[in-house]
Enzyme design. Structure first.
Site, PDB file in Angstrom:
ATOM      1  N   GLY A   1      -2.173  -4.393  -2.298  1.00  0.00           N
ATOM      2  CA  GLY A   1      -2.140  -2.947  -2.217  1.00  0.00           C
ATOM      3  C   GLY A   1      -3.243  -2.375  -1.346  1.00  0.00           C
ATOM      4  O   GLY A   1      -3.681  -2.990  -0.361  1.00  0.00           O
ATOM      5  N   HIS A   2      -3.708  -1.185  -1.740  1.00  0.00           N
ATOM      6  CA  HIS A   2      -4.652  -0.416  -0.935  1.00  0.00           C
ATOM      7  C   HIS A   2      -6.023  -1.091  -0.873  1.00  0.00           C
ATOM      8  O   HIS A   2      -6.686  -1.044   0.155  1.00  0.00           O
ATOM      9  CB  HIS A   2      -4.772   0.988  -1.529  1.00  0.00           C
ATOM     10  N   PHE A   3      -6.451  -1.683  -1.973  1.00  0.00           N
ATOM     11  CA  PHE A   3      -7.747  -2.365  -2.014  1.00  0.00           C
ATOM     12  C   PHE A   3      -7.505  -3.876  -2.009  1.00  0.00           C
ATOM     13  O   PHE A   3      -7.679  -4.565  -3.010  1.00  0.00           O
ATOM     14  CB  PHE A   3      -8.544  -1.913  -3.235  1.00  0.00           C
TER      15      PHE A   3
ATOM     16  N   ASP B   1       0.847  -1.197   0.000  1.00  0.00           N
ATOM     17  CA  ASP B   1       0.000   0.000   0.000  1.00  0.00           C
ATOM     18  C   ASP B   1       0.881   1.245   0.000  1.00  0.00           C
ATOM     19  O   ASP B   1       1.698   1.437   0.909  1.00  0.00           O
ATOM     20  CB  ASP B   1      -0.911  -0.012   1.225  1.00  0.00           C
TER      21      ASP B   1
END
Length: 299
Positions: free
Chosen positions: A264-266, A238
């Site tokens: 990552g972020h999602f 992330d």
């Protein structure tokens, strides 16, 4: 097959859309999404947990299918979004809940906890910061600059966050197999940001984000005094909220369960099964050890 219901409720005069699944008398898991998405980010997690839990996933005002009152008619702050979320829970008769917070969902969740700490049974944080650790400077510097001095010069860099390439970057950065991520995710998020007036809504929330770190000492005190069971499951790649944001929970919650997952972020888009496994194990242990008065909904 698990039935997932798509519902709306009027809260404080505004239509709030929410996804709901699971038995009414099962422990409640409140799913709070981040920017620039909606409760759709939980579309696959909800049926994966609904055999055992009662899932409620609202769209914040200005996002997804919830109302998007113009910025000159509604004050878009994290306090105001918390008011709406709290109103929804009250109308649904939810007494206690686990909260799953991601990105913008975290400052809403922390405000709920500070207002009524006894309602929070457990916490799941997925890229939901509660510490200054984890803010990736390259991403956050323009947001802090805009919050400190809003104007055309500081606003211009932030408008880039509304572009399709920027949203795609959020979904794919740090993901070891990018072709696992459904491209509909960034296309749908982008279409939501293109709605007339939505840019002003998002800029208001960017500006208000600076009110969140000053709350962290109170949030951390809540952690220390409650020792609320907490799971931090985080994308190791992330580039918005870095992994230091996950490991920081152990500063005040020594028993916090922390997992850094390739992604990552999602994270739910590329590591759903891994995250679901951690959640089911964590909730199975944490809720079994909590008070027997663990019912979530009065309905």
């Amino acid at each position: 097959m698990i039935d997932v219901h798509h519902r709306t409720m009027t809260v404080n005069g505004h239509e709030v859309f929410y996804r709901e699944a699971g038995a009414a008398d099962a422990p409640v898991v409140l799913l709070l999404h981040g920017f620039p998405t909606s409760s759709r980010m939980f579309r696959n997690l909800i049926p994966a947990l609904a055999d055992r839990y009662h899932l409620i996933a609202p769209d914040h005002l200005g996002f997804g299918h919830s109302a998007t009152p113009p910025a000159d008619e509604f004050t878009y702050t994290f306090d105001a979004l918390t008011d709406v979320t709290q109103g929804l829970l009250d109308q649904l008769g939810v007494d206690r809940f686990t909260m799953y917070v991601q990105d913008y969902g975290a400052p809403i969740g922390w405000r709920l906890a500070l207002r009524q700490p006894s309602r929070v049974q457990t916490i799941i944080s997925q890229s939901g910061n509660a510490y200054d650790d984890g803010f990736v400077p390259a991403f956050w510097a323009p947001i802090w600059a805009y919050a400190q001095d809003p104007g055309p010069d500081t606003e211009r860099p932030l408008r880039g966050a509304f572009e399709l390439d920027a949203i795609r970057w959020q979904y794919l950065t740090g993901v070891p197999e990018p072709d696992l991520v459904d491209p509909d995710t960034w296309l749908l998020d982008h279409s939501g940001l293109l709605r007339p007036g939505n840019d002003r809504i998002q800029l208001d929330l960017f500006r208000d984000y600076a009110t969140n770190p000053p709350l962290y000492p109170a949030v951390q005190e809540f952690f220390r005094t409650s020792q609320v069971p907490t799971l931090a499951v985080w994308g190791a790649g992330d580039e918005i909220f870095g992994p230091d944001g996950a490991t920081a929970f152990r500063r005040d919650l020594p028993d916090a369960e922390i997992h850094l997952v390739r992604g990552g972020h999602f994270l739910l888009e590329s590591a759903l099964d891994t995250v679901t496994g951690y959640i089911r194990g964590f909730l199975g242990r944490a809720l079994a050890e909590s008070s027997p008065q663990r019912s979530g909904s009065k309905r």
